[in-house]
Design an enzyme around this catalytic site. Structure first.
Site, PDB file in Angstrom:
ATOM      1  N   LYS A 264      23.391  54.176   3.609  1.00 52.27           N
ATOM      2  CA  LYS A 264      23.850  52.788   3.531  1.00 52.27           C
ATOM      3  C   LYS A 264      24.433  52.385   4.875  1.00 52.27           C
ATOM      4  CE  LYS A 264      27.676  50.053   1.615  1.00 52.27           C
ATOM      5  NZ  LYS A 264      28.889  50.093   0.754  1.00 52.27           N
ATOM      6  N   ASP A 269      31.322  44.514   5.947  1.00 53.60           N
ATOM      7  CA  ASP A 269      31.260  44.044   4.560  1.00 53.60           C
ATOM      8  C   ASP A 269      32.453  43.151   4.254  1.00 53.60           C
ATOM      9  OD1 ASP A 269      30.718  43.642   1.909  1.00 53.60           O
ATOM     10  OD2 ASP A 269      31.475  45.604   1.267  1.00 53.60           O
ATOM     11  N   LYS A 276      36.355  39.999  -0.219  1.00 51.68           N
ATOM     12  CA  LYS A 276      37.397  41.011  -0.339  1.00 51.68           C
ATOM     13  C   LYS A 276      38.762  40.418   0.012  1.00 51.68           C
ATOM     14  CE  LYS A 276      34.486  44.960   0.958  1.00 51.68           C
ATOM     15  NZ  LYS A 276      34.714  45.798  -0.231  1.00 51.68           N
ATOM     16  N   ASP A 287      31.740  50.554   6.866  1.00 50.69           N
ATOM     17  CA  ASP A 287      30.955  50.608   5.629  1.00 50.69           C
ATOM     18  C   ASP A 287      29.526  51.068   5.889  1.00 50.69           C
ATOM     19  OD1 ASP A 287      30.950  50.435   2.882  1.00 50.69           O
ATOM     20  OD2 ASP A 287      30.428  48.318   2.814  1.00 50.69           O
ATOM     21  N   ASP A 346      29.966  41.830  -3.753  1.00 50.08           N
ATOM     22  CA  ASP A 346      30.642  42.923  -3.064  1.00 50.08           C
ATOM     23  C   ASP A 346      30.128  44.286  -3.524  1.00 50.08           C
ATOM     24  OD1 ASP A 346      32.395  44.076  -1.262  1.00 50.08           O
ATOM     25  OD2 ASP A 346      34.052  44.144  -2.686  1.00 50.08           O
ATOM     26  N   GLU A 348      27.259  45.509  -2.916  1.00 51.71           N
ATOM     27  CA  GLU A 348      26.051  45.267  -2.124  1.00 51.71           C
ATOM     28  C   GLU A 348      25.373  46.526  -1.628  1.00 51.71           C
ATOM     29  OE1 GLU A 348      28.420  46.819   0.822  1.00 51.71           O
ATOM     30  OE2 GLU A 348      29.033  45.431  -0.757  1.00 51.71           O
ATOM     31  N   ARG A 350      24.596  49.303  -3.083  1.00 42.88           N
ATOM     32  CA  ARG A 350      23.554  49.793  -3.982  1.00 42.88           C
ATOM     33  C   ARG A 350      22.286  48.936  -3.902  1.00 42.88           C
ATOM     34  NH1 ARG A 350      27.762  48.983  -8.737  1.00 42.88           N
ATOM     35  NH2 ARG A 350      29.017  49.493  -6.901  1.00 42.88           N
TER      36      ARG A 350
END
Length: 498
Positions: A264, A269, A276, A287, A346, A348, A350
């Site tokens: 990933k 993010d 967030k 991230d 959020d 995201e 996956r």
């Protein structure tokens, strides 16, 4: 970044200048070689005063010791001989590095009573020195020692005196390749998001071509053609375009199926429309820790010329708030053809991995796939920061990963998967939704990913607590840890090289 110290190996000797570091076994035992650097027996007098008994990582330091011309004499405890395993040598190297300070010439006397310190042990100490010496300071325009004076200190020149210098040099060439991969992963995680976006990260991956890695970069155009609506949906709110980097190291037999690693790579993010909280959002530059680990691993495998065919795929996006950003309630179609209702923008990572995993499996038909992702805060609630979460559809792969984690101390803890969790991500409006409710958040995320791997042996490592901001230790003082590189290199080394 701080320059790595230079390290060489030599036969046992008695250094005449600079800093000398010796080791003391449990209960304060010094070897004859160590005592030769301390003719006045100053350490024997200092040990009881310092309450030093050879406990692991204990340190006694003498400045300008009598009877010798050396500047400093340092004794480091090794603990019990029976406990000196692979990771212990690495940690001892980290303790050595912590004692370097302003020293420019350092001799390490690797001779310990009752211990056979072979070439691998010397190489472990050297690798530990390099790992501990890492510092991300490239954006500091003024570097000083705390006294207002510029720090123009040159990297330390370290000589490790050991029984078999040739074997140590050979072992270190291999270990240093892995260290290089770890440090690359740390650099990537530590970079600020204004410097390292998807395009810039892809360019870093492209640099691996210098080591013989074949690298392809898929742009938005190619991903649209492939139908990667899940990944592209995450990226649509950013002015920085997405990329998919495909890295191939072909060090095995031509007919052998590759092993595959998927990361990933959300370079920042914000959470998107499901934004967030402001506090701590700056950490979301990290991230992309999973993509960093995969990139570092591919460098390590290539640098040490691993006899394996390996594929590394990283999905690179930025998740931002914008008038064009994905909305809660949107339904996207993944490359697999399965539809996803995005209830929380959020969640995201996956979505990025779904298309990357499917692409990897369809194109390369690998022996197995391991994906790494800073995926859920829920895994930190469950495991803290000393273990990463392991989810797998294959017991053999899970057991091998766990063993590799124990050997490298990049530890894993296996978490459950099951139909009862899978039901939590069924959607009334699409084939699935991207969140499953408050409870079992890391598990439902893994269940989501499992829908994109078919029957291929697969493992998901949730490294949210270990890739960034993890507790410092003997071999890492950096915010970005490089977690996963040593773990996966060990997995490949122990089980999949020809």
């Amino acid at each position: 970044m701080t320059s790595k110290p230079s390290i060489s190996f030599a036969k046992p000797g008695t250094p005449k200048k600079g800093t000398v570091i010796v080791f003391s076994a449990d209960e304060g035992g010094l070897s004859d070689a160590a005592r030769a650097s301390d003719p006045a027996k100053a350490l024997d007098r200092a040990f009881p005063v310092a309450d030093f008994n050879g406990k692991f990582a204990g340190v006694v330091e003498l400045l300008a010791p009598e009877g010798t011309a050396v500047d400093r004499l340092v004794a480091i405890g090794t603990g019990k001989a029976s406990a000196l395993d692979e990771y212990a040598w690495l940690k001892l190297g980290g303790v050595v590095a912590a004692q370097l300070r302003k020293a420019t010439e350092v001799a390490v006397i690797l001779d310990i009573p009752g211990v056979t310190a072979d070439g691998a042990a010397a190489a472990g100490i050297a690798a530990g020195i390099q790992l501990r010496s890492y510092s991300f300071d490239k954006y500091k325009t003024k570097k000083d020692n705390g006294d207002g004076k510029a720090d123009d200190k040159k990297p330390a020149k370290i000589t490790i005196h050991c029984a078999d210098p040739a074997a140590a040099k050979k072992a270190f060439a291999d270990a240093e390749a892995v260290v290089g991969g770890v440090l690359l992963a740390r650099d990537l995680v530590n970079e600020p998001a204004n410097i390292l976006g998807p395009v810039e990260f892809a360019a870093q991956a492209k640099e691996l071509e210098k080591l013989g890695v074949k690298v392809e970069i898929l742009t938005e155009k190619e991903m649209k053609k492939l139908g990667m609506g899940s990944l592209l949906g995450v990226a649509q709110g950013s002015v920085r375009p997405p990329r998919l980097a495909v890295m191939q190291w072909n060090g095995g037999k031509a007919k052998d199926k590759p092993v595959a690693f998927v990361g990933k790579g959300v370079t920042f993010d914000s959470g998107g429309v499901s934004i967030k909280p402001a506090a701590g959002m700056e950490d979301m530059k990290g991230d992309m820790g999973g993509a960093a680990a995969v990139t570092g691993l591919m460098q390590a495998l290539a640098a040490r010329k691993a006899k394996v065919n390996a594929v590394g795929i990283i999905g690179l996006v930025e998740n931002m708030v914008d008038g064009n950003a994905q909305r809660p309630g949107d339904i996207v179609t993944s490359m697999s053809g399965q539809t996803i209702e995005v209830l929380n923008t959020d969640a995201e990572g996956r979505l990025v991995l779904a298309d990357a995993l499917w692409y990897c499996n369809q194109r390369f038909e690998p022996k197995f796939m391991v994906n790494l992702a800073t995926l859920t805060g829920a895994i930190m609630v469950a495991l803290g920061q000393s273990h990463a979460g392991l989810f797998s559809n294959n017991d053999e792969l899970a057991e091998r990963l766990t063993a590799s984690g124990t050997a490298t101390q990049e530890k894993l803890w296996r978490m459950p998967l099951g139909s009862e969790y899978d039901k939590l991500i069924d959607s009334k409006n699409a084939d699935m939704k991207n969140i499953g409710g408050r409870y079992g958040g890391s598990i439902t995320a893994a269940q989501f990913l499992q829908r994109f791997v078919k029957e291929t042996p697969w493992a998901h490592l949730d490294i949210a607590g270990t890739a960034m901001g993890s507790p410092t230790n003997e071999i890492n003082q950096s915010w970005g840890s490089g977690y996963g590189v040593r773990l996966l290199d060990r997995l490949v080394r122990d089980h999949y090289e020809g």
